[in-house]
Design an enzyme around this catalytic site. Sequence first.
Site, short mmCIF file in Angstrom:
data_model
loop_
_atom_site.label_atom_id
_atom_site.label_comp_id
_atom_site.label_asym_id
_atom_site.label_seq_id
_atom_site.Cartn_x
_atom_site.Cartn_y
_atom_site.Cartn_z
N GLU A 83 -28.64 -80.99 -5.00
CA GLU A 83 -27.82 -80.30 -6.00
C GLU A 83 -26.52 -79.83 -5.35
O GLU A 83 -25.78 -79.06 -5.94
CB GLU A 83 -28.58 -79.15 -6.65
CG GLU A 83 -29.09 -78.10 -5.69
CD GLU A 83 -29.86 -77.00 -6.41
OE1 GLU A 83 -29.26 -76.31 -7.23
OE2 GLU A 83 -31.06 -76.84 -6.13
N CYS A 115 -33.22 -77.53 -8.04
CA CYS A 115 -34.16 -77.66 -6.91
C CYS A 115 -35.33 -78.59 -7.21
O CYS A 115 -36.17 -78.85 -6.35
CB CYS A 115 -34.67 -76.28 -6.50
SG CYS A 115 -33.35 -75.14 -6.10
N HIS A 237 -42.02 -74.05 -4.85
CA HIS A 237 -40.59 -73.98 -4.54
C HIS A 237 -40.31 -72.56 -4.05
O HIS A 237 -40.73 -71.59 -4.68
CB HIS A 237 -39.77 -74.31 -5.78
CG HIS A 237 -38.32 -73.96 -5.62
ND1 HIS A 237 -37.59 -74.41 -4.55
CD2 HIS A 237 -37.49 -73.18 -6.36
CE1 HIS A 237 -36.36 -73.93 -4.64
NE2 HIS A 237 -36.27 -73.18 -5.72
N1 COA Z 1 -38.08 -52.48 1.89
C1 COA Z 1 -38.95 -53.35 1.35
N2 COA Z 1 -38.72 -54.00 0.18
C2 COA Z 1 -37.56 -53.76 -0.45
C3 COA Z 1 -36.61 -52.85 0.06
C4 COA Z 1 -36.90 -52.19 1.28
N3 COA Z 1 -36.05 -51.34 1.84
N4 COA Z 1 -35.56 -52.81 -0.79
C5 COA Z 1 -35.84 -53.67 -1.82
N5 COA Z 1 -37.06 -54.23 -1.60
C6 COA Z 1 -37.72 -55.24 -2.43
C7 COA Z 1 -37.61 -54.98 -3.92
O1 COA Z 1 -38.60 -54.06 -4.36
C8 COA Z 1 -37.80 -56.37 -4.46
O2 COA Z 1 -39.18 -56.72 -4.45
P1 COA Z 1 -39.96 -57.07 -5.83
O3 COA Z 1 -39.15 -58.15 -6.50
O4 COA Z 1 -41.28 -57.55 -5.36
O5 COA Z 1 -39.96 -55.80 -6.60
C9 COA Z 1 -37.12 -57.26 -3.42
O6 COA Z 1 -37.04 -56.47 -2.24
C10 COA Z 1 -35.72 -57.69 -3.82
O7 COA Z 1 -35.04 -56.56 -4.24
P2 COA Z 1 -34.00 -56.60 -5.45
O8 COA Z 1 -33.47 -55.24 -5.64
O9 COA Z 1 -34.60 -57.33 -6.61
O10 COA Z 1 -32.90 -57.53 -4.75
P3 COA Z 1 -31.58 -58.15 -5.29
O11 COA Z 1 -31.04 -57.46 -6.49
O12 COA Z 1 -30.71 -58.20 -4.09
O13 COA Z 1 -31.98 -59.63 -5.78
C11 COA Z 1 -32.74 -61.89 -5.71
C12 COA Z 1 -32.95 -60.46 -5.18
C13 COA Z 1 -33.82 -62.81 -5.16
C14 COA Z 1 -32.82 -61.89 -7.24
C15 COA Z 1 -31.33 -62.37 -5.24
O14 COA Z 1 -31.37 -62.56 -3.86
C16 COA Z 1 -30.87 -63.66 -5.88
O15 COA Z 1 -30.25 -63.63 -6.95
N6 COA Z 1 -31.13 -64.82 -5.22
C17 COA Z 1 -30.69 -66.13 -5.71
C18 COA Z 1 -31.50 -66.66 -6.87
C19 COA Z 1 -32.93 -66.91 -6.57
O16 COA Z 1 -33.29 -67.06 -5.43
N7 COA Z 1 -33.72 -66.99 -7.65
C20 COA Z 1 -35.14 -67.24 -7.57
C21 COA Z 1 -35.70 -68.19 -8.60
S1 COA Z 1 -35.09 -69.84 -8.45
#
Ligand code: COA
Length: 391
Positions: A83, A115, A237
């Site tokens: 991709e 993906c 994935h």
């Molecule tokens: N210690 C431990 N865990 C922590 C933490 C800390 N200090 N701070 C946050 N976390 C955890 C959160 O609770 C969350 O876990 P949960 O989802 O099990 O509740 C996780 O870490 C991620 O935190 P979040 O606030 O959701 O992170 P974010 O807003 O930065 O977004 C993604 C995370 C994955 C959505 C972001 O990285 C993203 O958009 N990635 C690209 C798209 C992607 O990968 N999509 C997946 C499907 S294809």
Amino acid sequence: MSGEAAIGIHDLSFATTQYVLTHATLAAETGTDVAKYHVGIGQRSMSVPAADEDIVTMAAAAAAPIIARHGADRIRTVVLATETSVDQAKAAGIYVHSLLGLPSATRVVELKQACYGATAALQFAVGLVHRDRTQQVLVIASDVSRYELGSPGEATQGAAAVAMLVGADPALVRIEDPSGVFTADVMDFWRPNYRSTALVDGQESISAYLQAVEGAWKDYTEQGGREPGEFRAFCYHQPFTKMAYKAHKHLLHHCGHDADEGEIARSLGHTTTYNADVGNSYTASTYLGLAALLDDADDLTGEAIGFLSYGSGSVAEFFAGTVVPGYRAHLRTEAHRAAIARRQDIDYARYRALHEHSFPADGGDHPVPRETTGPYRMAGLLGHKRIYEPR
Ligand code: COA
């Protein structure tokens, strides 16, 4: 399989990049608690390509050991799924075909659906081998995952290529017939042609993924698939490794299948080791999970493995494979571990410079300094043409 020898994955090899950025470095730069990365999303580091590496150099590096071991006499098709394509018309696999010196009597094509593409490639390959069981298909998944600096997606970048030789009477994994598929039109992640980084609605992409798990599983069941309890492990994935756990728990809950944390860890634990260090490799990620499982787990002979492939936008597929007796003699465990261990640590400034690097679009002569110590490199752009060479 109607009395005929099974079809599946005969060999599997992966390659990744010259550089690595640790999540400890990223956390220090962004002022984030590193536990969010290590525990919250389950990532420790991400592969970063050198300026003279891309999906073509990684794909060739992944596939070269397969050609060295088996030759190319039976390969009549190369399907490269990505991709993060380098051209809107020409298939990246043609550069790979040339670098590997494959015969001209080969069809080469590129596949895209976020993906998910490599799973389509694998299923198409199985179909081609059904038509002529003497033929083999080289399936390659190669991607560089790139989000905007400072965005939530930044911590979920990475890069890798997985090459798989698909044929009859495979040495590693037999692919079973039942397969569950699912498509829904959602805008959870996409990259318009004019952008070099993806656009993503992170939380939407997680819910779309979970929806797709349910949909693909429902269809898999209707196609006569196995029960959840019959699988020894599941390769999901993994945009980040924690996602495999979210998806698996969702699937088990949906099926009303009670599983304790120990059973879940046993089903997924080995599949996440390479992805945690490499980061999101988009099309390659599910099969990097398989590589890690085969390399790390105790004897899996005869065991059923579930595969859940998801591609935003979205398409998903659930299917199963069984591990072939004697598979361990054909693994590339040492080379895989070395591919991860050989990467050079870079600081945030170097990562940022590589992230922001782009080629001028003026059609001039733009050589790239020699950087990678991998087997293939991109020498530069000349008259809008990408030039590749063995290192
Ligand atoms: N210690 C431990 N865990 C922590 C933490 C800390 N200090 N701070 C946050 N976390 C955890 C959160 O609770 C969350 O876990 P949960 O989802 O099990 O509740 C996780 O870490 C991620 O935190 P979040 O606030 O959701 O992170 P974010 O807003 O930065 O977004 C993604 C995370 C994955 C959505 C972001 O990285 C993203 O958009 N990635 C690209 C798209 C992607 O990968 N999509 C997946 C499907 S294809």
